[in-house]
Design a protein around this motif. Structure first.
Motif, PDB file in Angstrom:
ATOM      1  N   UNK A 118       0.818  -1.202   0.000  1.00 21.74           N
ATOM      2  CA  UNK A 118       0.000   0.000   0.000  1.00 21.74           C
ATOM      3  C   UNK A 118       0.855   1.256   0.000  1.00 21.74           C
ATOM      4  N   UNK A 119       0.211   2.395  -0.084  1.00 15.93           N
ATOM      5  CA  UNK A 119       0.929   3.660  -0.201  1.00 15.93           C
ATOM      6  C   UNK A 119       1.392   4.219   1.138  1.00 15.93           C
ATOM      7  N   UNK A 120       0.909   3.652   2.241  1.00 11.16           N
ATOM      8  CA  UNK A 120       1.344   4.125   3.555  1.00 11.16           C
ATOM      9  C   UNK A 120       2.809   3.769   3.744  1.00 11.16           C
ATOM     10  N   UNK A 121       3.636   4.749   4.012  1.00 16.04           N
ATOM     11  CA  UNK A 121       5.081   4.578   4.196  1.00 16.04           C
ATOM     12  C   UNK A 121       5.738   3.962   2.966  1.00 16.04           C
ATOM     13  N   UNK A 122       5.209   4.297   1.800  1.00 17.21           N
ATOM     14  CA  UNK A 122       5.786   3.845   0.535  1.00 17.21           C
ATOM     15  C   UNK A 122       5.900   5.020  -0.414  1.00 17.21           C
ATOM     16  N   UNK A 123       6.727   4.847  -1.430  1.00 20.42           N
ATOM     17  CA  UNK A 123       6.817   5.815  -2.523  1.00 20.42           C
ATOM     18  C   UNK A 123       6.655   5.037  -3.819  1.00 20.42           C
ATOM     19  N   UNK A 124       6.306   5.744  -4.876  1.00 15.93           N
ATOM     20  CA  UNK A 124       6.201   5.113  -6.187  1.00 15.93           C
ATOM     21  C   UNK A 124       7.570   5.177  -6.857  1.00 15.93           C
ATOM     22  N   UNK A 125       8.084   4.005  -7.210  1.00 20.51           N
ATOM     23  CA  UNK A 125       9.392   3.905  -7.847  1.00 20.51           C
ATOM     24  C   UNK A 125       9.313   2.866  -8.953  1.00 20.51           C
TER      25      UNK A 125
END
Length: 308
Positions: A204-211
């Motif tokens: 999920x996007x919590x504590x993540x970045x799009x790479x």
């Protein structure tokens, strides 16, 4: 503080009878000769390809997105190969948990030992970057023949499978650490332990970045950078593959440096690039059955929606 795992009640055990049946079958099959198990695993893969329609759709989507240079026929063959390898991987996991380790001591080659020796010489512990290859659990057993290693993992939602997998992994991992147990991670790094860690799933996007991952934006957790910073521990990639001759190859890549850089997107991009490099050694041996691109600006599972 980590909550101790509670034993399963008789009622819960009864409700999980399909899992009991499956685990019991695997334990029986592990008694067969190695080559027989490889054939049985391949059969399981073919069966899953035919019956697991949703997983097949996910795999087809992943292969289409990540390997656009392949023809439609080549992509479809890779999908079949993915299920073939994942079926074999199921038997290999069972062997890692229950079979005699003497079956494998002469089947493994480890390349790049100088890289992990250099990392250990720093005395700050080592983050061993892994990925969800079909040889996942067997890779832990094979690596342990050369270096003791602890492992981080995500708790399974099925409590019986959680018990079986964790007990099986304790056979070859020094310590099995639930990913939220950061205190144990820090303590073991300070003891100069090697900790295997696989950040290649979409949480999920919590504590993540799009790479980018194979050129496709993918939610990539930023915890990798923070974990390395905990003890200024070096991080390097471990690739693992099954060869056609029945041998297994483990390859260590050079220490990722500089890391972390202070830029989460840059760090995540570098981590994904290392994992991609390892996967490209034999792409069909990766677990493409998972929704790696689940998070999307246009909605969860947008890329996996079936066209009407």
């Amino acid at each position: 503080m980590k909550t101790p795992q509670q034993p399963l009640s008789p009622l819960k055990q009864l409700r999980l009878w399909p899992t009991w049946l499956w685990v019991s079958l695997l334990r029986l099959l592990v008694r067969l000769p190695y080559r027989w198990q490889m054939h049985i695993g391949s059969f399981f893969g073919q069966l899953l390809y035919l019956l697991a329609r949703d997983r097949r759709h996910v795999t087809e989507t992943n292969i289409r997105l990540c390997f656009p240079e392949l023809s439609r026929a080549e992509q479809q063959q890779m999908v079949r190969d993915v299920f073939h390898h994942n079926g074999i991987g199921l038997m290999e996991a069972a062997m890692a948990w229950w079979a005699p380790d003497t079956w494998f001591r002469d089947r493994v080659t480890l390349k790049g030992k100088e890289h992990i020796d250099a990392a250990l010489a720093k005395g700050r512990g080592v983050i061993l970057l892994g990925a969800h290859f079909s040889t996942l659990d067997l890779g832990g057993l094979l690596f342990n023949f050369h270096y003791p290693v602890d492992a981080m993992y995500r708790r399974n939602n099925n409590p019986l499978l959680e018990q079986v997998i964790t007990q099986g992994r304790k056979r070859f991992f020094g310590q099995v650490i639930e990913r939220s147990d950061i205190r144990s991670v820090i303590r073991n790094l300070k003891k100069n332990h090697i900790i295997w860690y696989a950040p290649d799933q979409d949480f999920g996007l919590h504590q993540s970045v799009m790479a980018p991952f194979f050129g496709i934006p993918a939610a990539t957790i930023t915890a990798t950078s923070r974990m390395v910073s905990l003890n200024q521990s070096p991080i390097l990639m471990l690739a693992q593959h099954r060869r056609e001759d029945g041998q297994y190859e483990l390859e260590l890549f050079p220490i990722i440096d500089p890391f972390p850089t202070g830029d989460d997107v840059q760090d995540a991009t570098r981590i994904n690039a290392e994992i991609e490099r390892a996967i490209r050694k034999d792409p069909a041996q990766y677990m493409w059955v998972h929704r790696r691109f689940k998070s999307h600006p246009q909605g969860k599972n947008f890329l996996y929606r079936r066209s009407k």
